[in-house]
Motif scaffolding. Sequence first.
Motif, short mmCIF file in Angstrom:
data_model
loop_
_atom_site.label_atom_id
_atom_site.label_comp_id
_atom_site.label_asym_id
_atom_site.label_seq_id
_atom_site.Cartn_x
_atom_site.Cartn_y
_atom_site.Cartn_z
N ILE A 106 0.88 -1.18 0.00
CA ILE A 106 0.00 0.00 0.00
C ILE A 106 0.91 1.22 0.00
O ILE A 106 1.70 1.43 0.92
N LYS A 107 0.80 2.01 -1.06
CA LYS A 107 1.77 3.08 -1.32
C LYS A 107 1.37 4.39 -0.64
O LYS A 107 0.19 4.65 -0.39
N LEU A 108 2.38 5.22 -0.42
CA LEU A 108 2.15 6.56 0.12
C LEU A 108 1.17 7.35 -0.74
O LEU A 108 0.27 8.02 -0.25
N ASP A 109 1.36 7.25 -2.06
CA ASP A 109 0.49 8.00 -2.98
C ASP A 109 -0.97 7.60 -2.83
O ASP A 109 -1.87 8.41 -3.09
N GLU A 110 -1.23 6.34 -2.43
CA GLU A 110 -2.61 5.90 -2.26
C GLU A 110 -3.24 6.55 -1.02
O GLU A 110 -4.43 6.89 -1.02
N GLY A 111 -2.44 6.72 0.02
CA GLY A 111 -2.94 7.44 1.19
C GLY A 111 -3.27 8.88 0.87
O GLY A 111 -4.30 9.42 1.31
N VAL A 112 -2.40 9.54 0.09
CA VAL A 112 -2.65 10.92 -0.32
C VAL A 112 -3.86 10.99 -1.25
O VAL A 112 -4.72 11.86 -1.11
N ARG A 113 -3.95 10.06 -2.21
CA ARG A 113 -5.08 10.02 -3.14
C ARG A 113 -6.41 9.92 -2.40
O ARG A 113 -7.37 10.64 -2.70
N ASN A 114 -6.48 9.01 -1.42
CA ASN A 114 -7.73 8.84 -0.68
C ASN A 114 -8.16 10.13 0.00
O ASN A 114 -9.34 10.50 -0.01
N TRP A 115 -7.18 10.84 0.58
CA TRP A 115 -7.52 12.09 1.26
C TRP A 115 -7.89 13.19 0.29
O TRP A 115 -8.75 14.02 0.57
N ARG A 116 -7.25 13.22 -0.88
CA ARG A 116 -7.61 14.24 -1.88
C ARG A 116 -9.07 14.06 -2.29
O ARG A 116 -9.80 15.05 -2.47
N VAL A 117 -9.49 12.81 -2.45
CA VAL A 117 -10.90 12.56 -2.81
C VAL A 117 -11.81 12.94 -1.64
O VAL A 117 -12.88 13.53 -1.85
N CYS A 118 -11.43 12.60 -0.41
CA CYS A 118 -12.24 12.99 0.76
C CYS A 118 -12.42 14.51 0.82
O CYS A 118 -13.55 15.01 0.97
N ASP A 119 -11.32 15.24 0.73
CA ASP A 119 -11.39 16.70 0.81
C ASP A 119 -12.24 17.27 -0.33
O ASP A 119 -13.04 18.19 -0.13
N ALA A 120 -12.07 16.70 -1.54
CA ALA A 120 -12.85 17.16 -2.69
C ALA A 120 -14.34 16.88 -2.49
O ALA A 120 -15.19 17.69 -2.89
N ALA A 121 -14.66 15.75 -1.85
CA ALA A 121 -16.06 15.40 -1.61
C ALA A 121 -16.74 16.42 -0.70
O ALA A 121 -17.88 16.85 -0.94
N TYR A 122 -16.05 16.83 0.38
CA TYR A 122 -16.64 17.82 1.28
C TYR A 122 -16.80 19.16 0.58
O TYR A 122 -17.82 19.85 0.75
N LYS A 123 -15.82 19.55 -0.21
CA LYS A 123 -15.91 20.80 -0.96
C LYS A 123 -17.07 20.74 -1.96
O LYS A 123 -17.85 21.69 -2.08
N ALA A 124 -17.19 19.60 -2.66
CA ALA A 124 -18.25 19.44 -3.65
C ALA A 124 -19.63 19.51 -3.00
O ALA A 124 -20.56 20.13 -3.53
N SER A 125 -19.78 18.87 -1.84
CA SER A 125 -21.07 18.87 -1.16
C SER A 125 -21.43 20.26 -0.63
O SER A 125 -22.56 20.71 -0.77
N GLN A 126 -20.45 20.94 -0.06
CA GLN A 126 -20.72 22.25 0.54
C GLN A 126 -21.07 23.29 -0.52
O GLN A 126 -21.91 24.17 -0.30
N LYS A 127 -20.47 23.18 -1.71
CA LYS A 127 -20.64 24.22 -2.73
C LYS A 127 -21.49 23.75 -3.92
O LYS A 127 -21.63 24.48 -4.89
N SER A 128 -22.05 22.54 -3.83
CA SER A 128 -22.92 21.99 -4.89
C SER A 128 -22.24 22.09 -6.25
O SER A 128 -22.79 22.63 -7.21
N LEU A 129 -21.05 21.52 -6.33
CA LEU A 129 -20.32 21.54 -7.59
C LEU A 129 -19.52 20.26 -7.76
O LEU A 129 -19.42 19.44 -6.84
N VAL A 130 -18.97 20.09 -8.97
CA VAL A 130 -18.06 18.98 -9.24
C VAL A 130 -16.64 19.51 -9.11
O VAL A 130 -16.31 20.54 -9.71
#
Length: 318
Positions: A291-315
């Motif tokens: 399990i690579k470092l980049d996968e840990g970063v990738r998972n968090w980038r998607v998490c952060d993007a999901a909260y931003k997308a939900s809060q601002k109703s955007l993709v």
Amino acid sequence: MSLTDKLSIIVVGYGRWGRNHAATLKEIPNARLVAVVDIDERASREAAENLQVKAYSNVDEVLEKETFDAATVATPPYTHADIAVKLIEAQKHVYVEKPFGFSAYDALRIKEAAEEAGVTVMPGFSQRYIPVFKAFAENVKAFGRPRLVTAIRESKGWFWSGPRIGIIPEQGIHGLDLALQVAGSPPSEVAAFIVERKPRVDEMAEIIVRHKSGTITEVKCLFGAPRWNDSASAICEEGEVIADRIGRSLTIKDKEGKRDSRIIFEDEGNFLKPALKDFIDSVLRGEEPPIKLDEGVRNWRVCDAAYKASQKSLVVKL
């Protein structure tokens, strides 16, 4: 070092999951548990008595007084980055529990520190080692490009206590990790809907990710469900694979209808053990962990993007 050596290792955090870390390490032949660290001195004393190891109340103290090669970090997520970076800068190899920090910024801090120090760091997405999910990921590869990957985590209870980071990184992160793993292509866009039970307390979430290959992944998580559900499915170009952790079953179908099989697995056992063993073996071999470092970063980038997308109703584009 080689596989015939023993890796001297400490556990930081002796709560519910940290106890599992310590007990599991005692079962791995090429690991030698040296010490346990916990700010709760009663917990660390209990570890010392039960496991016959040294006990410390903070990382600075154990770094000063003990000689060891590696550490596992099983503390609350908001402490992951500071503890991991301190250990890494002291030239220790580190296994960091999910969700691998408190944000994408934390995950990047850990990654950059590890690369600069030249040590092995493995994000602790140990549920990849649950037999039915491991078989799911392996079988998806046999059916061509995944078109739609879905992961669902529904919990009957509620798990809020202490500083929170949200339902996705705390409860849905393993499903997200599995879905992104089998998608086999970098994420490019994220949309999400997150419902709060009350301010800053998430109740449920749905994340939709478009990948560069055209694959779509969906991740759904829910607290307070009428039943437990931990499952995943992948519709691929050549067939479909469905994993049900609760039912311990894997269903495999090809698009021609020539193969329709259902595999029942035994009890999943201690899935943390193969995860920690892979980490230890990677350190001893001097190889990159599975399990690579980049996968840990990738998972968090998607998490952060999901909260931003939900809060601002955007993709959100990644």
